[in-house]
Design an enzyme around this catalytic site. Structure first.
Site, PDB file in Angstrom:
ATOM      1  N   TRP A  72      -5.684   1.470   0.190  1.00 11.92           N
ATOM      2  CA  TRP A  72      -5.690   0.602  -0.854  1.00 11.92           C
ATOM      3  C   TRP A  72      -5.557  -0.679  -0.670  1.00 11.92           C
ATOM      4  O   TRP A  72      -6.342  -1.629  -1.309  1.00 11.92           O
ATOM      5  CB  TRP A  72      -4.430   0.931  -1.833  1.00 11.92           C
ATOM      6  CG  TRP A  72      -4.424   2.354  -2.435  1.00 11.92           C
ATOM      7  CD1 TRP A  72      -3.367   3.267  -2.076  1.00 11.92           C
ATOM      8  CD2 TRP A  72      -5.533   3.112  -3.042  1.00 11.92           C
ATOM      9  NE1 TRP A  72      -3.640   4.594  -2.828  1.00 11.92           N
ATOM     10  CE2 TRP A  72      -5.032   4.391  -3.305  1.00 11.92           C
ATOM     11  CE3 TRP A  72      -6.532   2.568  -3.327  1.00 11.92           C
ATOM     12  CZ2 TRP A  72      -5.829   5.406  -4.316  1.00 11.92           C
ATOM     13  CZ3 TRP A  72      -7.702   3.636  -4.239  1.00 11.92           C
ATOM     14  CH2 TRP A  72      -6.934   4.930  -4.595  1.00 11.92           C
ATOM     15  N   ASP A  73      -5.117  -1.116   0.567  1.00  8.43           N
ATOM     16  CA  ASP A  73      -5.184  -2.404   0.951  1.00  8.43           C
ATOM     17  C   ASP A  73      -6.528  -2.936   1.169  1.00  8.43           C
ATOM     18  O   ASP A  73      -7.131  -4.066   0.991  1.00  8.43           O
ATOM     19  CB  ASP A  73      -4.491  -2.801   2.334  1.00  8.43           C
ATOM     20  CG  ASP A  73      -2.877  -3.045   1.920  1.00  8.43           C
ATOM     21  OD1 ASP A  73      -2.624  -4.020   0.998  1.00  8.43           O
ATOM     22  OD2 ASP A  73      -2.149  -2.716   2.767  1.00  8.43           O
ATOM     23  N   LEU A  74      -7.336  -2.023   2.054  1.00  9.68           N
ATOM     24  CA  LEU A  74      -8.646  -2.324   2.469  1.00  9.68           C
ATOM     25  C   LEU A  74      -9.816  -2.272   1.049  1.00  9.68           C
ATOM     26  O   LEU A  74     -10.540  -3.058   0.984  1.00  9.68           O
ATOM     27  CB  LEU A  74      -9.255  -1.266   3.541  1.00  9.68           C
ATOM     28  CG  LEU A  74      -8.327  -1.301   4.706  1.00  9.68           C
ATOM     29  CD1 LEU A  74      -8.956   0.092   5.615  1.00  9.68           C
ATOM     30  CD2 LEU A  74      -8.566  -2.481   5.435  1.00  9.68           C
ATOM     31  N   ASP A 129       0.781  -1.186  -0.039  1.00 10.82           N
ATOM     32  CA  ASP A 129       0.151   0.092   0.102  1.00 10.82           C
ATOM     33  C   ASP A 129       0.812   1.238   0.015  1.00 10.82           C
ATOM     34  O   ASP A 129       0.448   2.069  -0.616  1.00 10.82           O
ATOM     35  CB  ASP A 129      -0.974   0.057   1.219  1.00 10.82           C
ATOM     36  CG  ASP A 129      -2.023   1.001   1.243  1.00 10.82           C
ATOM     37  OD1 ASP A 129      -1.575   2.288   1.546  1.00 10.82           O
ATOM     38  OD2 ASP A 129      -2.987   0.940   1.173  1.00 10.82           O
TER      39      ASP A 129
END
Length: 390
Positions: free
Chosen positions: A158-160, A129
């Site tokens: 962005w990970d989520l 991320d």
């Protein structure tokens, strides 16, 4: 929630995106079995950690999953994991350099397998991320006007988002399999999610037509009116007026209607328009600031709520952790003690689901291999003695 009751998912992944996706699948009722190497994967002790050293991060992202620990460097361990995947029919991973976990190898064992493979980049090279966020340009438009250096944010957004895209992909593939009987191999790159995100917001189009970087503007809301204000007792609130109705409510509660009407005439602007509110945002903020500075947080809260102004209060994490919000609960996590936990934010027929604790690493190793693969106590004992199972 039991919407996915009867679905089994094998997860062989670490860090945020894939584990958060499988957490959501588990909260929807799936039986998620997380497979880790003996001793834990790279994220097993990741910060934040509890005073005793147990990872708050790992336990939060792995709530409700069953945990097995396997020596995946040994052929016998690989065969056991492959058999688990073939039985479940749904596999989520982000591993690299393990040809035995390739879709081709796994689909040979089960033709209708759904395999979602998460990557850093579409070419297979690594990314996280914090690197992709830098590469899509967000830090260069974040921060105060006087800050020349890029400013990172602490949330791995962005990970989520990628995690929810993984969940969407798995559910779509399940729907297709239900209709056609066919499996699917899905690949998803974190970098692609980030690029698609800024493109879908119109930010890349703006950059193309501007030809220059969007200017930084601190806590102002871009393209509309929104900014933080300090109250008389030193608290801070974020106030936003996106719509004409919200702008009218803010003017009315602060008693600034006449001032802003005169300002519109003097500057030849229409403050009912978001763009004009944004263009003279500093002037608007300067006019409103004394109203907030003369009132305590309690008074501001009462008046803004009464007027239906769109606003929120800045809070520190300790205060948030103590918040009795319905989506939050407290669990007695083994190795940690009582700790805040989140239910699924999806309210199913008006109700939040339950939350639970995370298993300790390898807690369900014997249970899973006995239940799913039918291994006997003697076989399990031999596998433990030979270092195949943890």
């Amino acid at each position: 929630m039991t919407a996915l009751d009867g679905l089994r998912v094998i997860e062989c992944a670490s860090f945020v995106a894939a584990p958060s996706a499988c957490l959501m699948l588990g909260q929807l009722g799936a039986d998620v079995i997380r497979v880790d190497p003996i001793g834990g994967a790279a994220d097993y002790r990741r910060w934040p950690v509890a005073p005793g050293g147990t990872s708050l991060y790992w336990t939060a992202l792995n709530r409700g999953k069953r945990s097995v620990a396997v020596n995946m460097r040994a052929d016998e361990g690989r065969e056991l994991v492959t058999a688990l995947i073939a039985d479940a029919g749904v596999f989520v991973d982000n591993v690299v350099g393990r040809p035995w976990l390739s879709y081709e190898n796994l689909a040979a064992r089960r033709a209708d397998l759904i395999h979602l493979h998460l990557q850093g980049r579409a070419d297979g090279s690594p990314a996280v991320d914090y690197t992709v966020n830098a590469e899509v340009g967000v830090p260069t438009i974040t921060g105060g006007e006087s800050e020349a250096a890029p400013v990172n944010h602490v949330l791995p957004a962005w990970d989520l988002v990628t995690g929810m895209t993984v969940t969407t992909g798995v559910l779509a593939a399940l729907y297709e399999r239900e209709r056609t009987g066919e499996g699917a191999y899905l690949e998803l790159a974190l970098a692609d999610v980030a690029l698609a995100g800024v493109a879908n917001l119109g930010w890349l189009g703006e950059a193309q037509f501007r030809g220059t970087e969007r200017p930084k503007h601190g806590n102002h809301v871009y393209g509309s009116f929104g900014i933080d204000f300090e109250t008389s007792d030193g608290q801070r609130v974020m106030v936003v007026a996106l719509t004409e109705h919200q702008w009218a409510a803010l003017r009315k509660v602060t008693g600034t209607q006449e001032v802003f009407s005169a300002l519109e005439t003097a500057l030849n602007v229409d403050l009912n328009l978001e763009a004009d509110r944004y263009r003279i945002r500093e002037t608007i903020a300067a006019i409103l600031r004394p109203w907030f500075a003369d009132r305590s947080l309690a008074e501001v809260s009462r008046d803004l709520d009464s007027a239906r102004v769109l606003w929120g209060r800045y809070r520190g994490m300790p205060e948030v952790a103590a918040d009795p919000a319905p989506v939050l609960s407290t669990v007695d996590q083994p190795g940690i003690g009582e700790v805040p936990s989140a239910r699924s934010p999806l309210r199913w027929n008006g109700k939040y689901g339950e939350t639970t604790t995370a298993a300790s690493l390898g807690d369900h190793t014997d249970e899973v291999f006995s239940e799913v693969l039918g291994l006997s106590g003697g076989e399990l004992g031999r596998l433990h003695d030979s270092g195949i199972l943890g």
